[in-house]
Every structure is written in structure tokens, then in C-alpha cells.
Design a protein around this motif. Structure first.
Motif, PDB file in Angstrom:
ATOM      1  N   VAL A   1      26.531  45.696  42.187  1.00  0.00           N
ATOM      2  CA  VAL A   1      27.448  45.715  41.049  1.00  0.00           C
ATOM      3  C   VAL A   1      28.093  44.342  40.911  1.00  0.00           C
ATOM      4  CG1 VAL A   1      29.591  46.680  40.124  1.00  0.00           C
ATOM      5  CG2 VAL A   1      27.898  48.182  41.176  1.00  0.00           C
ATOM      6  N   VAL A   2      28.021  43.770  39.706  1.00  0.00           N
ATOM      7  CA  VAL A   2      28.732  42.538  39.369  1.00  0.00           C
ATOM      8  C   VAL A   2      29.804  42.924  38.362  1.00  0.00           C
ATOM      9  CG1 VAL A   2      28.592  40.251  38.326  1.00  0.00           C
ATOM     10  CG2 VAL A   2      26.720  41.079  39.775  1.00  0.00           C
ATOM     11  N   ALA A   3      31.078  42.786  38.750  1.00  0.00           N
ATOM     12  CA  ALA A   3      32.166  43.291  37.913  1.00  0.00           C
ATOM     13  C   ALA A   3      33.177  42.197  37.597  1.00  0.00           C
ATOM     14  CB  ALA A   3      32.867  44.457  38.617  1.00  0.00           C
ATOM     15  N   GLY A   4      33.821  42.350  36.453  1.00  0.00           N
ATOM     16  CA  GLY A   4      34.838  41.386  36.052  1.00  0.00           C
ATOM     17  C   GLY A   4      35.509  41.826  34.770  1.00  0.00           C
ATOM     18  N   ARG A   5      36.621  41.195  34.478  1.00  0.00           N
ATOM     19  CA  ARG A   5      37.294  41.422  33.203  1.00  0.00           C
ATOM     20  C   ARG A   5      36.496  40.765  32.083  1.00  0.00           C
ATOM     21  NH1 ARG A   5      39.978  44.911  31.596  1.00  0.00           N
ATOM     22  NH2 ARG A   5      41.393  43.675  30.317  1.00  0.00           N
ATOM     23  N   PRO A   6      36.713  41.157  30.817  1.00  0.00           N
ATOM     24  CA  PRO A   6      35.982  40.541  29.709  1.00  0.00           C
ATOM     25  C   PRO A   6      36.145  39.017  29.701  1.00  0.00           C
ATOM     26  CG  PRO A   6      37.147  42.497  28.953  1.00  0.00           C
ATOM     27  CD  PRO A   6      37.586  42.257  30.361  1.00  0.00           C
ATOM     28  N   ALA A   7      35.024  38.311  29.363  1.00  0.00           N
ATOM     29  CA  ALA A   7      34.983  36.844  29.247  1.00  0.00           C
ATOM     30  C   ALA A   7      35.142  36.134  30.587  1.00  0.00           C
ATOM     31  CB  ALA A   7      36.035  36.341  28.257  1.00  0.00           C
ATOM     32  N   MET A   8      35.021  36.860  31.694  1.00  0.00           N
ATOM     33  CA  MET A   8      35.187  36.244  33.013  1.00  0.00           C
ATOM     34  C   MET A   8      33.880  35.610  33.507  1.00  0.00           C
ATOM     35  SD  MET A   8      37.741  35.690  34.963  1.00  0.00           S
ATOM     36  CE  MET A   8      38.983  36.847  34.416  1.00  0.00           C
ATOM     37  N   GLY A   9      32.739  36.064  32.961  1.00  0.00           N
ATOM     38  CA  GLY A   9      31.465  35.462  33.342  1.00  0.00           C
ATOM     39  C   GLY A   9      30.513  36.379  34.086  1.00  0.00           C
ATOM     40  N   LYS A  10      30.764  37.698  34.046  1.00  0.00           N
ATOM     41  CA  LYS A  10      29.884  38.618  34.773  1.00  0.00           C
ATOM     42  C   LYS A  10      28.474  38.626  34.186  1.00  0.00           C
ATOM     43  CE  LYS A  10      31.545  42.758  32.330  1.00  0.00           C
ATOM     44  NZ  LYS A  10      32.490  41.995  31.466  1.00  0.00           N
ATOM     45  N   SER A  11      28.352  38.548  32.849  1.00  0.00           N
ATOM     46  CA  SER A  11      27.024  38.505  32.230  1.00  0.00           C
ATOM     47  C   SER A  11      26.294  37.219  32.601  1.00  0.00           C
ATOM     48  CB  SER A  11      27.137  38.604  30.703  1.00  0.00           C
ATOM     49  OG  SER A  11      27.647  39.858  30.310  1.00  0.00           O
ATOM     50  N   THR A  12      27.041  36.123  32.651  1.00  0.00           N
ATOM     51  CA  THR A  12      26.455  34.844  33.041  1.00  0.00           C
ATOM     52  C   THR A  12      25.910  34.913  34.462  1.00  0.00           C
ATOM     53  OG1 THR A  12      27.962  33.633  31.593  1.00  0.00           O
ATOM     54  CG2 THR A  12      26.929  32.389  33.372  1.00  0.00           C
ATOM     55  N   LEU A  13      26.660  35.528  35.383  1.00  0.00           N
ATOM     56  CA  LEU A  13      26.199  35.638  36.768  1.00  0.00           C
ATOM     57  C   LEU A  13      24.969  36.538  36.865  1.00  0.00           C
ATOM     58  CD1 LEU A  13      26.821  34.753  39.661  1.00  0.00           C
ATOM     59  CD2 LEU A  13      28.183  36.837  39.932  1.00  0.00           C
ATOM     60  N   GLY A  14      24.967  37.643  36.105  1.00  0.00           N
ATOM     61  CA  GLY A  14      23.797  38.517  36.100  1.00  0.00           C
ATOM     62  C   GLY A  14      22.555  37.803  35.605  1.00  0.00           C
ATOM     63  N   VAL A  15      22.698  36.999  34.544  1.00  0.00           N
ATOM     64  CA  VAL A  15      21.564  36.229  34.023  1.00  0.00           C
ATOM     65  C   VAL A  15      21.148  35.155  35.024  1.00  0.00           C
ATOM     66  CG1 VAL A  15      20.821  34.647  32.196  1.00  0.00           C
ATOM     67  CG2 VAL A  15      22.124  36.703  31.614  1.00  0.00           C
ATOM     68  N   ASP A  16      22.115  34.563  35.745  1.00  0.00           N
ATOM     69  CA  ASP A  16      21.781  33.586  36.782  1.00  0.00           C
ATOM     70  C   ASP A  16      20.903  34.218  37.866  1.00  0.00           C
ATOM     71  OD1 ASP A  16      23.124  31.501  35.611  1.00  0.00           O
ATOM     72  OD2 ASP A  16      24.949  31.719  36.803  1.00  0.00           O
ATOM     73  N   PHE A  17      21.235  35.444  38.281  1.00  0.00           N
ATOM     74  CA  PHE A  17      20.402  36.151  39.263  1.00  0.00           C
ATOM     75  C   PHE A  17      18.981  36.335  38.721  1.00  0.00           C
ATOM     76  CE2 PHE A  17      24.171  38.635  41.368  1.00  0.00           C
ATOM     77  CZ  PHE A  17      24.621  37.444  41.918  1.00  0.00           C
ATOM     78  N   ALA A  18      18.882  36.736  37.444  1.00  0.00           N
ATOM     79  CA  ALA A  18      17.577  36.974  36.822  1.00  0.00           C
ATOM     80  C   ALA A  18      16.786  35.681  36.700  1.00  0.00           C
ATOM     81  CB  ALA A  18      17.766  37.621  35.445  1.00  0.00           C
ATOM     82  N   ARG A  19      17.449  34.579  36.310  1.00  0.00           N
ATOM     83  CA  ARG A  19      16.763  33.287  36.184  1.00  0.00           C
ATOM     84  C   ARG A  19      16.221  32.830  37.531  1.00  0.00           C
ATOM     85  NH1 ARG A  19      19.055  28.948  35.390  1.00  0.00           N
ATOM     86  NH2 ARG A  19      21.241  29.489  35.841  1.00  0.00           N
TER      87      ARG A  19
ATOM     88  N   ASN B   1      39.156  47.385  35.121  1.00  0.00           N
ATOM     89  CA  ASN B   1      40.331  47.768  34.331  1.00  0.00           C
ATOM     90  C   ASN B   1      41.366  46.636  34.338  1.00  0.00           C
ATOM     91  OD1 ASN B   1      41.835  47.949  36.749  1.00  0.00           O
ATOM     92  ND2 ASN B   1      41.259  50.108  37.013  1.00  0.00           N
ATOM     93  N   ARG B   2      42.553  46.872  33.833  1.00  0.00           N
ATOM     94  CA  ARG B   2      43.563  45.815  33.690  1.00  0.00           C
ATOM     95  C   ARG B   2      44.343  45.540  34.975  1.00  0.00           C
ATOM     96  NH1 ARG B   2      44.400  44.369  28.415  1.00  0.00           N
ATOM     97  NH2 ARG B   2      43.481  45.747  26.844  1.00  0.00           N
ATOM     98  N   GLY B   3      43.897  46.128  36.074  1.00  0.00           N
ATOM     99  CA  GLY B   3      44.601  45.948  37.344  1.00  0.00           C
ATOM    100  C   GLY B   3      44.858  44.497  37.724  1.00  0.00           C
ATOM    101  N   PRO B   4      43.856  43.586  37.632  1.00  0.00           N
ATOM    102  CA  PRO B   4      44.083  42.190  38.035  1.00  0.00           C
ATOM    103  C   PRO B   4      45.195  41.512  37.246  1.00  0.00           C
ATOM    104  CG  PRO B   4      41.730  42.638  37.819  1.00  0.00           C
ATOM    105  CD  PRO B   4      42.453  43.833  37.280  1.00  0.00           C
ATOM    106  N   GLU B   5      45.336  41.875  35.974  1.00  0.00           N
ATOM    107  CA  GLU B   5      46.326  41.213  35.136  1.00  0.00           C
ATOM    108  C   GLU B   5      47.749  41.617  35.497  1.00  0.00           C
ATOM    109  OE1 GLU B   5      45.017  42.156  31.206  1.00  0.00           O
ATOM    110  OE2 GLU B   5      43.099  41.123  31.476  1.00  0.00           O
ATOM    111  N   MET B   6      47.873  42.693  36.262  1.00  0.00           N
ATOM    112  CA  MET B   6      49.207  43.141  36.685  1.00  0.00           C
ATOM    113  C   MET B   6      49.659  42.455  37.985  1.00  0.00           C
ATOM    114  SD  MET B   6      49.646  45.202  34.223  1.00  0.00           S
ATOM    115  CE  MET B   6      48.673  46.155  33.033  1.00  0.00           C
ATOM    116  N   ARG B   7      48.760  41.721  38.636  1.00  0.00           N
ATOM    117  CA  ARG B   7      49.105  41.082  39.903  1.00  0.00           C
ATOM    118  C   ARG B   7      49.478  39.623  39.672  1.00  0.00           C
ATOM    119  NH1 ARG B   7      43.919  43.518  41.097  1.00  0.00           N
ATOM    120  NH2 ARG B   7      44.310  45.644  41.801  1.00  0.00           N
ATOM    121  N   ASN B   8      50.242  39.088  40.596  1.00  0.00           N
ATOM    122  CA  ASN B   8      50.666  37.694  40.467  1.00  0.00           C
ATOM    123  C   ASN B   8      49.490  36.728  40.578  1.00  0.00           C
ATOM    124  OD1 ASN B   8      53.358  38.379  40.094  1.00  0.00           O
ATOM    125  ND2 ASN B   8      53.800  38.343  42.307  1.00  0.00           N
TER     126      ASN B   8
END
Length: 479
Positions: free
Chosen positions: A236-254, A395-402
Motif C-alpha cells: 500500500v502506498v498512501a498519502g494525502r491528496p497532491a502528496m505524490g502517491k501516484s507519482t511513487l506508484g508510477v516510479d515503481f512501475a517504471r 484521512n485528515r489525521g496528519p493535518e491535525m498534528r503539529n
């Protein structure tokens, strides 16, 4: 281990070797002598299965996992089924005309009713979507025929058992029942001895450096820790929107397909094939993504056009497949992966992303539906023996942390994703929240690693060309 004792396969089996007192039922006349009525079968269902397979390659992939040649009652249907599967396994297109040509070459076309009969199979089925339903009917009828055949043979054993011990009759009866079911139930269990032998062989290979690593991710630190993406794993490659998870998935595929020649498929439920191709072109050639989208004379110079043309020539036989089918269901993904495994020796699956998948049926809750996807993808990885990389929203959990850092508990909509996954990567870019905080850097957090240690891997994020890359050798990781 090479000098160790091996199992003596020449020893007689207890269910069939009884010495001079043994007897055996005469089944040389075949199944035809075992039935006093017409055996269970469904000609319409058999025709519908074949018609669906002639209409859709996805149907072939699904059906071929459910039934085998002997499940068909009509000999001509067995012949047609074999011809379809043979073409499919050879990566050839399949339709009524091509199957007719294949049957003609083998001298079987007239035996099955000619070209007209093949076309009638297609005409009788409005859609290939129900092929698996019809295949279940065919399979169930085949099981019933096997039950009747086994019961008749057991009755013959009882009548012909004069002078034999009753225990021998019971043993032979059990043997008949076992033979009836052995082809329908996979023997996935294995004795501990051979498994330990394989484990010690793998340990020896690790010591000598001859172990075959998994699919390379293209990032040195990650590959050193994980030994590559392993067959049968759900990653599983997970992240908030626009964080780059799709980019990392494509990097694995490339890395897998373009740099290691391993057959890879990307199922993109978010981006179109064109958008995905633009990202791959930018990452591989270094031509900025904005230049590929604007295409003005200033950004696309003659030198860049030359680079792009050379890249296109190099991609002609690259084993990378892209699929952006809308509303893609889990069944479609599974069928397509099975087909690629049969025809192109599939080595890696990337799905972007988990929460956009459709089950095609009504579920009690979205959480339950996503849980089903997660479990099914894990089973798919084990079945095909390939790593399956599933991208997932947080989810929005990371944005609630310092510190804004993501955690495993932030996986959106389903705790079962965390449970089913063998490896979980969380993508974190500090400069997304504060542009002065480590600009251009990203942390790939290995938050779960079933077979090893967890850790954090700093990478450079090149958003202009849509890729991550290893940091320079002299980079000092922040505390």
C-alpha cells in the motif's frame, strides 16, 4: 541439503495395493455404461459460456479459472473450448472466425458443426457479462455427473466383492470418491519437511548472495531494506491528496517495466492514459510536464523533440500496460491480471487508487466495500504470485498534528487495509505545508513491513518531471 533423504515415491499407496486378494472395478467401458438415464447437463449453459468467451477476452480469463475441458458434456463443446483457450494462451485474438480457422487447421471444424455453429453461439448470447454465471452452472452439472459416476462404481465394487474383505471395499470406495474430488479441490497444503527444506535453501542463497530479489522499486534504500517488492505481497502506498502517491506508484512501475523489463500493468482509475503517459514521458526524458501540456515553440525545442522521438522508439516493445477503463470493477481487474499472467508473465500490478474502485454490487457501507477490495487484492497477489501495489487515500489525521506526519491509523475508510497489507509506504512532503521546510524533499515512511524493519527513506521530489529520486550520497538525513 542436496545430500538429504528424499521421499520414496515408489512405495505402494494403501488404498490400492492389497496383494493377491485385491480386486478392481471394470470401468473400461467409460462413463456411458454408468448411467441408466441421461446424465445431468445443460446444453444452453454450455453454449452461453462459449458464446461469452467468443465475445470477450475478460470472459475467457474468468471462465478458464472456473472450469476445465471435461466439465463440458458435449464433445463438440469440449473441442471448441480447447481451441479458444489455446488461442488465448498464445496471446492471439479470439473470435468466431479465428477459432474456426484454428479448428479447420486441426481438422475439427466440421465435427463441431462448422462456422455456422460458432456464429450461432455468439448470436445466442446478448452479453458476455454473465459468462461466469453460466460457467458455474456447467461446473455444477459436471460435479453431479462425477457424483453419479462415483456412486455407480462404488455400487459395482459392492456387488463384485465376493471373497474380499469389507475393509478393502471401503478403501476402494474412498479412493473413488477422492478421485472424483481431487481435480476440483486444490491441494494447497504441504508437509513441513519440504517447506523447511525450501526455507533453508533460501537462507543458503541469502548467505551466498545468489537469492533472487523481488521487483526493484528503483530506490536504493527501499530496495536494500525490502529486497524489492516480493511476489504475493500487497503493498500500500498512501498519502494525502497532491502528496505524490501516484507519482511513487508510477516510479515503481517504471523501474520494473522500463528499467528491468518486467511485465507491469497500471490500472488508473483517476488519470487518463494520456495523462499517465505524459507523466511517464516527463519522468523518463526530463522534459518538464508543463512543456508536454502547453506544447508551445519555446518549451518544445528541436532538441527536446529529438529526445521525445528517441524515447518513443525505445518504448515500442516495453512491457508496460496502461488501463484507464472507467468504473472499473474488481472482477475486471482480476480477469485482466489473470490474462496478462497467462500471456505476458505479469510481474507487477499497480492500482491507482483503492477508494475509486467499484464492486459492482450494493454493500452495507463504504467501509465494508473497501475492506472487500483490500482482502481481494491480497488474495490476487497470492494467487498470481506477483506484488500488487494499491494506492490509497489518507484521512485528515496528519493535518491535525503539529508535524503533519502521517501514521498507519490515517488509512482512509478501512482498518482492514492496514491488516491485509504486507508493506505500507506513507508519502510525506514537509514543504507541502511549509514551503521553507526542506523544500524539494520527501519522506517515504515504511510504516509496516511484515518481514523486516520499518524506517524512513528521504527522497528528492521532482514535481516538474513527476518523479522521486534518491538523494545525493553526501545527504545527511534530518533527525
Amino acid at each position: 541439503m542436496a545430500n538429504g533423504k528424499s521421499w520414496d515415491s515408489s512405495r505402494p499407496h494403501s488404498t490400492g495395493d492389497f496383494g493377491s486378494g485385491a480386486f478392481k472395478a471394470d470401468t473400461s467401458a467409460g462413463n456411458a455404461t454408468l448411467f441408466d438415464r441421461v446424465p445431468p447437463h445443460d446444453d444452453d449453459a454450455e453454449m452461453a459460456v462459449l458464446g461469452g468467451m467468443l465475445m470477450s477476452k475478460d470472459a475467457i480469463g474468468e471462465v478458464s479459472q472456473m472450469i476445465e475441458v471435461s466439465d463440458f458434456y458435449q464433445p463438440k463443446h469440449q473441442t471448441i473450448y480447447e481451441a479458444i483457450v489455446t488461442l488465448f494462451s498464445a496471446s492471439e485474438p479470439v473470435d468466431a472466425v479465428l477459432v474456426a480457422n484454428a479448428l479447420l487447421k486441426d481438422g475439427d471444424l466440421e465435427k463441431v458443426g462448422g462456422v455456422d455453429y460458432l456464429h450461432s453461439l455468439v448470436a445466442a448470447v446478448p452479453t458476455a457479462a454473465n459468462a461466469t454465471y453460466y460457467a458455474q452452472i456447467v461446473h455444477q452439472r459436471a460435479i453431479l455427473r462425477n457424483v453419479i459416476a462415483a456412486g455407480t462404481k462404488i455400487a459395482q465394487l459392492g456387488y463384485s466383492a465376493e471373497g474380499s474383505q469389507a475393509e478393502d471395499v471401503v478403501n476402494l470406495a474412498q479412493s473413488e470418491v477422492y478421485e472424483m474430488s481431487v481435480g476440483k479441490v486444490r491441494q494447497d497444503y504441504e508437509a513441513i519437511g519440504p517447506v523447511v527444506h525450501d526455507a533453508l535453501d533460501q537462507l543458503d542463497a541469502l548467505q551466498t548472495g545468489t537469492v533472487e530479489k523481488g521487483v526493484p522499486t528503483g530506490f536504493q534504500g527501499i530496495d536494500d531494506e525490502t529486497q524489492g517488492l516480493q511476489p504475493g505481497q500487497m503493498i500500500v502506498v498512501a498519502g494525502r491528496p497532491a502528496m505524490g502517491k501516484s507519482t511513487l506508484g508510477v516510479d515503481f512501475a517504471r523501474s520494473a517495466a522500463l528499467h528491468n523489463n518486467l511485465t507491469t500493468v497500471i490500472f488508473s482509475l483517476e488519470m487518463s492514459k494520456t495523462e499517465l503517459a505524459q507523466r511517464i514521458i516527463a519522468a523518463e526524458t526530463g522534459v518538464p510536464l508543463v512543456a508536454l501540456r502547453r506544447a508551445d515553440n519555446d518549451s518544445l525545442t528541436a532538441e527536446r523533440w529529438n529526445t521525445l522521438n528517441n524515447f518513443w522508439a525505445a518504448m515500442q516493445n516495453a512491457p508496460l500496460f496502461l488501463d484507464d477503463s472507467p468504473n472499473m470493477s474488481l472482477m475486471e481487474i482480476r480477469a485482466k491480471c489473470r490474462r496478462l499472467k497467462q500471456t505476458n508473465d505479469l510481474k507487477l500490478v499497480v492500482i491507482d487508487y483503492l477508494q475509486l474502485m467499484s464492486s459492482g454490487k450494493q454493500e452495507e457501507s463504504r467501509q465494508q466495500e473497501v475492506s472487500g477490495f483490500s482482502r481481494a487484492l491480497k488474495l490476487l497477489a497470492k494467487e498470481l504470485e506477483v506484488p500488487v501495489v494499491a494506492l490509497s487515500q489518507l484521512n485528515r489525521g496528519p493535518e491535525m498534528r503539529n508535524d503533519k506526519k502521517p501514521q498507519l491509523s490515517d488509512l482512509r475508510e478501512s482498518g482492514s487495509i492496514e491488516q491485509d497489507a504486507d508493506v505500507v509506504f506513507l508519502v510525506h512532503r514537509p514543504d507541502f505545508y511549509n514551503e521553507d521546510d526542506r523544500p524539494g524533499e520527501a519522506d517515504i515512511i515504511l510504516a509496516k513491513h511484515r518481514n523486516g524493519k520499518t524506517g524512513t527513506f528521504p527522497l528528492a521530489f521532482r514535481g516538474d518531471v513527476s518523479r522521486f529520486q534518491d538523494m545525493p550520497q553526501d545527504y545527511n538525513q534530518p533527525v
